[in-house]
Scaffold this active site. Structure first.
Site, mmCIF file in Angstrom:
data_model
loop_
_atom_site.group_PDB
_atom_site.id
_atom_site.type_symbol
_atom_site.label_atom_id
_atom_site.label_comp_id
_atom_site.label_asym_id
_atom_site.label_seq_id
_atom_site.Cartn_x
_atom_site.Cartn_y
_atom_site.Cartn_z
ATOM 1 C CB SER A 185 41.319 44.506 35.827
ATOM 2 O OG SER A 185 41.077 43.340 36.579
ATOM 3 C CE LYS B 191 40.924 40.879 34.094
ATOM 4 N NZ LYS B 191 42.200 40.427 33.524
ATOM 5 C CD GLU C 220 42.009 37.419 31.829
ATOM 6 O OE1 GLU C 220 41.248 38.407 31.666
ATOM 7 O OE2 GLU C 220 43.152 37.537 32.288
ATOM 8 C CG ASP D 85 46.216 35.562 32.604
ATOM 9 O OD1 ASP D 85 47.435 35.423 32.481
ATOM 10 O OD2 ASP D 85 45.717 36.367 33.433
ATOM 11 N N GLY E 60 47.640 42.781 32.560
ATOM 12 C CA GLY E 60 48.311 43.664 33.515
ATOM 13 C C GLY E 60 48.621 42.934 34.800
ATOM 14 C CE LYS F 219 48.049 39.049 33.250
ATOM 15 N NZ LYS F 219 47.534 38.258 34.396
ATOM 16 C CE LYS G 241 41.326 40.010 38.196
ATOM 17 N NZ LYS G 241 42.149 39.024 37.488
ATOM 18 C CG ASP H 231 40.776 37.105 34.979
ATOM 19 O OD1 ASP H 231 40.795 35.852 35.011
ATOM 20 O OD2 ASP H 231 41.809 37.796 35.035
HETATM 21 O O1 SMG Z 1 47.213 45.578 36.094
HETATM 22 O O2 SMG Z 1 45.189 46.342 35.880
HETATM 23 C C1 SMG Z 1 45.984 45.474 36.214
HETATM 24 C C2 SMG Z 1 45.434 44.196 36.809
HETATM 25 C C3 SMG Z 1 44.850 43.333 35.754
HETATM 26 O O3 SMG Z 1 43.286 41.752 36.522
HETATM 27 C C4 SMG Z 1 44.432 41.989 36.287
HETATM 28 N N1 SMG Z 1 45.404 41.073 36.448
HETATM 29 O O4 SMG Z 1 44.663 37.598 36.110
HETATM 30 O O5 SMG Z 1 44.663 39.143 34.673
HETATM 31 C C5 SMG Z 1 44.811 38.788 35.825
HETATM 32 C C6 SMG Z 1 45.130 39.744 36.948
HETATM 33 C C7 SMG Z 1 46.289 39.284 37.752
HETATM 34 C C8 SMG Z 1 46.624 40.196 38.851
HETATM 35 S S1 SMG Z 1 47.655 39.474 40.045
HETATM 36 C C9 SMG Z 1 48.625 40.815 40.547
HETATM 37 MG MG MG Z 2 43.806 37.051 34.178
#
Ligand code: SMG
Ligand code: MG
Length: 371
Positions: free
Chosen positions: A136, A162, A214, A239, A291, A263, A164, A189
């Site tokens: 990500s 992925k 996402e 999510d 994650g 998650k 952001k 995402d």
């Molecule tokens: O653990 O590689 C990882 C991060 C994955 O993008 C990621 N998580 O919305 O999916 C999500 C975000 C939330 C992260 S907030 C700590």
């Molecule tokens: Mg997410």
């Protein structure tokens, strides 16, 4: 039956190898709470993924500390238990605070699996020995910088990327990466950064052959995602708005998404995660493992969960070195050449917490005793 004699909470702060920027903010340090359940034969560990601020979720390390020490830890210390569902029954009266629940459940599941001489994956009914994973990538200053960052991860062997996104840091950024890498598995995402008024803009993402988009809309919304999904070719993946089996059922009934990110923390544990997995499987809807920048403790549990058969898309479970220079659990996780990570096979969680490494990152800890 497992009897817990002592429990400990450890509030930790882990510096990230590089800042992680999402639509809700930029993070350089990951705070987490590790839950340790002690028995005469060893400790079980779980990770609470709440952050220091209520950004991704209303839960924070402070709210989790409070709920853990006042309710969840006393519940687990009260009497012996023989299964994770037996523990879930003890706190079924409680509303919310899924990340706090999940941490205790995970630690208990690790102990139960070890007691049965099984890996956590086998204990959960997992089948895979390795799990396809991706990375990500946080928001970058320019499309060029993003393409460079992606190039670095592709060179390390990640087969799924992925990105952001948020308004203004979306179309040109995704387009640049897609142009540079026409065949890479790509998804985005938004962490709830858009509204239905942005449908036209979101529809432009249909041009980039994305695996999914996402959580484009509100963190609490299911209904408006169903309206948006009708306007998009790209599958929506929920999510933030899926916290329970009931939410998942509503999302599927409304066709609000075609994929769900699971998650463990967000849904309150490994068993609720498996229930959502099973529901989606019965509906032919793929899931994947999200994650939360976990340490090795949470990462091991994520890999065990993602070994279940309906985890059909690569997870946000990158190698330990993508997050931390010094993780607190051993062995650390590395990427296999086929963009997978191997599922731990040792009995229980399959990683061991290094006490010295833990102490170096501990801000505060507390011990609780059975009556
Ligand atoms: O653990 O590689 C990882 C991060 C994955 O993008 C990621 N998580 O919305 O999916 C999500 C975000 C939330 C992260 S907030 C700590
Ligand atoms: Mg997410």
């Amino acid at each position: 039956m497992i009897k817990i004699e002592q429990a400990a909470l450890h509030l930790i702060a882990m510096p990230l190898v590089s800042p992680f920027e999402t639509s809700f903010g930029r993070q350089t340090v990951r705070q987490a709470i590790l839950v340790e359940l002690r028995t005469p034969s060893g400790s079980g560990w779980g990770e609470c993924v709440a952050g220091d601020a209520p950004a991704y979720s209303y839960e924070t390390t402070d709210t989790a500390w409070s709920v853990l020490s006042q309710y969840l830890v006393p519940a687990v210390l009260a009497q012996p238990f023989d299964s994770p569902p037996a523990l879930h029954e003890r706190w079924a009266w409680m509303r919310g605070h899924n990340m706090a629940r999940a941490a205790v459940e995970q630690a208990a599941a690790a102990l139960l699996a070890a007691d049965a001489d099984q890996s956590l994956a086998t204990f959960l009914g997992g089948e895979r020995t390795s799990v396809p994973v991706g990375v990500s990538v946080g928001i970058q200053a320019t499309p060029e910088a993003l393409v460079d960052t992606v190039a670095g991860y592709l060179a390390q062997g990640y087969g799924r990327i992925k990105l952001k996104i948020k308004p203004g840091k979306d179309i040109a950024f995704v387009e640049a990466v897609r142009r540079a890498y026409p065949a890479v598995l790509l998804q985005v995402d938004a962490n709830s950064a858009y509204t239905l008024a942005d449908s036209e803009r979101l529809r432009q993402l249909d041009d980039f052959n994305l695996l999914l988009i996402e959580q484009p809309l509100d963190h609490d919304d299911i209904y408006e995602h169903s309206l948006l999904q009708r306007q998009l070719r790209t599958p929506i993946c929920l999510d933030e708005s899926i916290h329970t089996l009931l939410h998942a059922r509503a999302a599927l009934a409304l066709s609000a998404c075609r994929i769900i990110n699971i998650k463990v923390g967000r849904v309150g544990g490994l068993i609720p995660a498996r229930q959502i997995h099973d529901l989606c499987q019965a509906h032919g809807v793929p899931v994947w493992c999200g994650g939360m920048l976990e340490t090795g403790v949470g990462r091991a549990a994520n890999l065990a969960l993602a070994s279940l058969p309906n985890f059909r898309l690569p997870g946000d479970i990158s190698a330990s070195s993508r997050y931390y220079t010094a993780d607190i659990a051993e062995p650390t996780f590395s990427l296999n050449p086929d963009s997978t990570i191997s599922v731990p096979t040792a009995p229980g969680l399959g990683v061991i917490v290094n006490r010295e490494a833990l102490l170096r990152v501990t801000l505060h800890s507390a011990t609780f005793f059975a009556a």
